[in-house]
Motif scaffolding. Structure first.
Motif, mmCIF file in Angstrom:
data_model
loop_
_atom_site.group_PDB
_atom_site.id
_atom_site.type_symbol
_atom_site.label_atom_id
_atom_site.label_comp_id
_atom_site.label_asym_id
_atom_site.label_seq_id
_atom_site.Cartn_x
_atom_site.Cartn_y
_atom_site.Cartn_z
ATOM 1 N N ASP A 1 74.728 -12.677 -70.310
ATOM 2 C CA ASP A 1 74.066 -13.870 -70.042
ATOM 3 C C ASP A 1 75.147 -13.859 -68.502
ATOM 4 N N PHE A 2 74.246 -15.338 -67.637
ATOM 5 C CA PHE A 2 74.582 -15.490 -66.472
ATOM 6 C C PHE A 2 74.047 -17.283 -66.375
ATOM 7 N N GLU A 3 74.922 -18.468 -65.734
ATOM 8 C CA GLU A 3 74.731 -19.292 -66.024
ATOM 9 C C GLU A 3 74.382 -19.047 -64.337
ATOM 10 N N VAL A 4 72.584 -20.289 -64.064
ATOM 11 C CA VAL A 4 72.332 -20.190 -62.541
ATOM 12 C C VAL A 4 71.438 -21.316 -62.688
ATOM 13 N N ASN A 5 71.644 -22.063 -61.809
ATOM 14 C CA ASN A 5 71.632 -23.438 -60.938
ATOM 15 C C ASN A 5 70.499 -22.929 -59.579
ATOM 16 N N GLU A 6 70.553 -24.803 -59.212
ATOM 17 C CA GLU A 6 69.531 -24.501 -57.582
ATOM 18 C C GLU A 6 70.455 -23.644 -56.655
ATOM 19 N N LYS A 7 71.695 -23.642 -56.580
ATOM 20 C CA LYS A 7 72.328 -22.840 -55.466
ATOM 21 C C LYS A 7 72.547 -21.406 -55.274
ATOM 22 N N VAL A 8 71.865 -20.529 -56.730
ATOM 23 C CA VAL A 8 71.383 -19.360 -56.276
ATOM 24 C C VAL A 8 70.183 -18.649 -56.709
ATOM 25 N N THR B 1 79.948 -20.576 -59.539
ATOM 26 C CA THR B 1 78.721 -20.405 -59.664
ATOM 27 C C THR B 1 79.379 -18.445 -60.718
ATOM 28 N N ALA B 2 79.552 -17.521 -59.586
ATOM 29 C CA ALA B 2 79.885 -16.452 -60.026
ATOM 30 C C ALA B 2 80.751 -16.485 -60.344
ATOM 31 N N THR C 1 83.851 -14.882 -65.464
ATOM 32 C CA THR C 1 84.725 -15.832 -66.233
ATOM 33 C C THR C 1 84.088 -15.537 -68.139
ATOM 34 N N LEU C 2 83.285 -15.868 -68.126
ATOM 35 C CA LEU C 2 81.317 -15.689 -69.242
ATOM 36 C C LEU C 2 82.069 -14.421 -69.815
ATOM 37 N N ASN C 3 81.650 -13.686 -68.755
ATOM 38 C CA ASN C 3 81.312 -12.003 -69.469
ATOM 39 C C ASN C 3 82.166 -11.276 -69.034
ATOM 40 N N GLU C 4 84.143 -11.886 -69.307
ATOM 41 C CA GLU C 4 85.405 -11.398 -68.950
ATOM 42 C C GLU C 4 85.192 -10.394 -69.063
ATOM 43 N N VAL C 5 85.070 -10.407 -67.040
ATOM 44 C CA VAL C 5 85.603 -9.135 -66.303
ATOM 45 C C VAL C 5 86.552 -9.473 -65.329
ATOM 46 N N ASP C 6 86.939 -8.917 -63.839
ATOM 47 C CA ASP C 6 87.516 -9.516 -63.218
ATOM 48 C C ASP C 6 86.699 -8.781 -62.189
ATOM 49 N N VAL C 7 86.986 -9.892 -61.088
ATOM 50 C CA VAL C 7 85.670 -10.027 -60.184
ATOM 51 C C VAL C 7 86.939 -10.371 -58.741
ATOM 52 N N THR C 8 87.356 -9.692 -57.462
ATOM 53 C CA THR C 8 87.776 -10.524 -56.370
ATOM 54 C C THR C 8 87.056 -11.087 -55.973
ATOM 55 N N PHE C 9 86.251 -12.523 -55.824
ATOM 56 C CA PHE C 9 85.384 -12.788 -54.976
ATOM 57 C C PHE C 9 86.490 -13.872 -52.912
ATOM 58 N N LEU C 10 85.529 -13.754 -52.406
ATOM 59 C CA LEU C 10 85.803 -13.700 -51.158
ATOM 60 C C LEU C 10 85.041 -14.386 -50.564
ATOM 61 N N SER C 11 84.742 -15.629 -49.839
ATOM 62 C CA SER C 11 84.387 -16.393 -49.091
ATOM 63 C C SER C 11 84.447 -16.424 -47.052
ATOM 64 N N GLN C 12 83.254 -15.897 -47.186
ATOM 65 C CA GLN C 12 82.982 -15.139 -45.640
ATOM 66 C C GLN C 12 81.623 -14.393 -45.124
ATOM 67 N N ASN C 13 81.701 -15.408 -44.335
ATOM 68 C CA ASN C 13 79.790 -14.894 -43.233
ATOM 69 C C ASN C 13 79.846 -13.731 -43.122
ATOM 70 N N ILE C 14 79.159 -12.760 -43.322
ATOM 71 C CA ILE C 14 79.055 -11.202 -43.265
ATOM 72 C C ILE C 14 78.411 -10.667 -41.446
ATOM 73 N N LEU C 15 77.578 -12.114 -41.089
ATOM 74 C CA LEU C 15 77.383 -11.183 -40.135
ATOM 75 C C LEU C 15 78.177 -11.929 -38.905
ATOM 76 N N GLU C 16 79.841 -12.385 -39.108
ATOM 77 C CA GLU C 16 81.122 -12.471 -38.654
ATOM 78 C C GLU C 16 82.393 -12.177 -39.019
ATOM 79 N N THR C 17 81.555 -10.672 -39.630
ATOM 80 C CA THR C 17 82.417 -10.047 -39.956
ATOM 81 C C THR C 17 82.136 -8.798 -39.614
ATOM 82 N N GLU C 18 83.741 -8.658 -38.829
ATOM 83 C CA GLU C 18 83.806 -7.390 -37.779
ATOM 84 C C GLU C 18 84.627 -6.233 -38.107
#
Length: 284
Positions: A84-91, A155-156, A161-178
């Motif tokens: 199950d995943f939460e979804v909203n207009e941002k995703v 949201t992610a 948390t809802l699915n009880e997993v550990d994921v490291t989330f990073l805020s990043q613009n991939i087009l500006e990443t070297e």
């Protein structure tokens, strides 16, 4: 009002817009979410009724569905790869085709013994559906996920948390990443890939409601995200590391050429359940 009577009205109103089958599926999805009743429950007890308060809620949902607001947004949730995943207009609302991409990766890795150090990166994670499903289904994997949208990341994180997993989330613009600054065994991405010229093929409920940032690219540079991610993968995939993409169905040939030019090997292009070129994998 009896639920079965409301059901008939509900389907009659929505059938011209969504089709009878989809209208009926909407009804039972909402019934299970709002009343915890399944189709069989209503069949076994046709005298079940809605309260006046329930009818107010159902009428509001019906009006939104008439406007073609996605039912997943109205319910605030959806299912993806058995979770199950939460979804909203941002995703974006996760698609069945993306489940096929996850299945490909899981099948290749879930039974791999001695892979305790497996590191996975999901680029453009959105709701987190790919990263979270992989974390849930690949034992001992360490999973990272990147997105440019803070709202999507929020949201992610809730979905992890809802699915009880550990994921490291990073805020990043991939087009500006070297450089991604670490090595990964798998990099996966379902980036924006719909060209503006293909907008007429997109259903109204998607076009009017889902985030365009996650959907569209310019016609004259449709592979902008793929090119950038492939360049990063060259530097940041470990030896024999693999790169997986969900792709535009019309650009399969171009994607094979891109990975070939970038010196990837064991390139495999796969079709989705609808027979469209949809997934590609290459090994560094």
């Amino acid at each position: 009002m009896k639920i079965k009577e409301y059901r008939s009205q509900f389907i009659q109103v929505l059938s011209p817009i969504h089709g009878e089958g989809e209208a009926e599926s909407f009804f039972y999805l909402i019934l299970e979410e709002k009343r915890q009743l399944k189709r069989i429950d209503l069949a076994l007890d046709p005298e079940l009724v809605f309260s006046n308060e329930e009818i107010v809620v159902w009428n509001w949902i019906l009006e939104q569905l008439k406007l073609e607001i996605p039912i997943q947004y109205l319910l605030g949730k959806t299912s993806f790869y058995g979770l199950d995943f939460e979804v909203n207009e941002k995703v974006l609302i996760p698609r069945p085709e993306t489940e096929e991409l996850v299945e490909w990766i899981v099948k290749e890795n879930s039974k791999t013994e001695g892979f305790k150090g497996l590191k996975i990166l999901d680029i453009g994670t959105g709701s987190g559906c790919i990263a979270i499903s992989l974390a849930k289904n690949i034992p001992n994997a360490t999973v990272y996920a990147i997105d440019v949208s803070e709202n999507a990341l929020a949201t992610a994180k809730r979905n992890a948390t809802l699915n009880e997993v550990d994921v490291t989330f990073l805020s990043q613009n991939i087009l500006e990443t070297e450089d991604l600054n670490q090595q990964f065994d798998i990099i996966v991405s379902n980036p924006p890939y719909v060209r503006n010229l293909e907008k007429q093929e997109i259903k109204k409920n998607v076009l009017d409601n889902e985030p365009h940032l996650a959907l569209f690219v310019e016609d004259d540079d449709a592979l902008i995200f793929y090119r950038k991610i492939t360049e990063l993968a060259q530097k940041n995939l470990s030896e024999n590391g693999r790169l997986f993409f969900e792709i535009n169905q019309y650009l399969g040939k171009e994607m094979v050429e891109l990975l070939t030019e970038m010196n990837f090997k064991n390139i495999e292009l796969r079709k989705d359940i609808y027979g469209n070129d949809r997934m590609i994998r290459g090994t560094i």
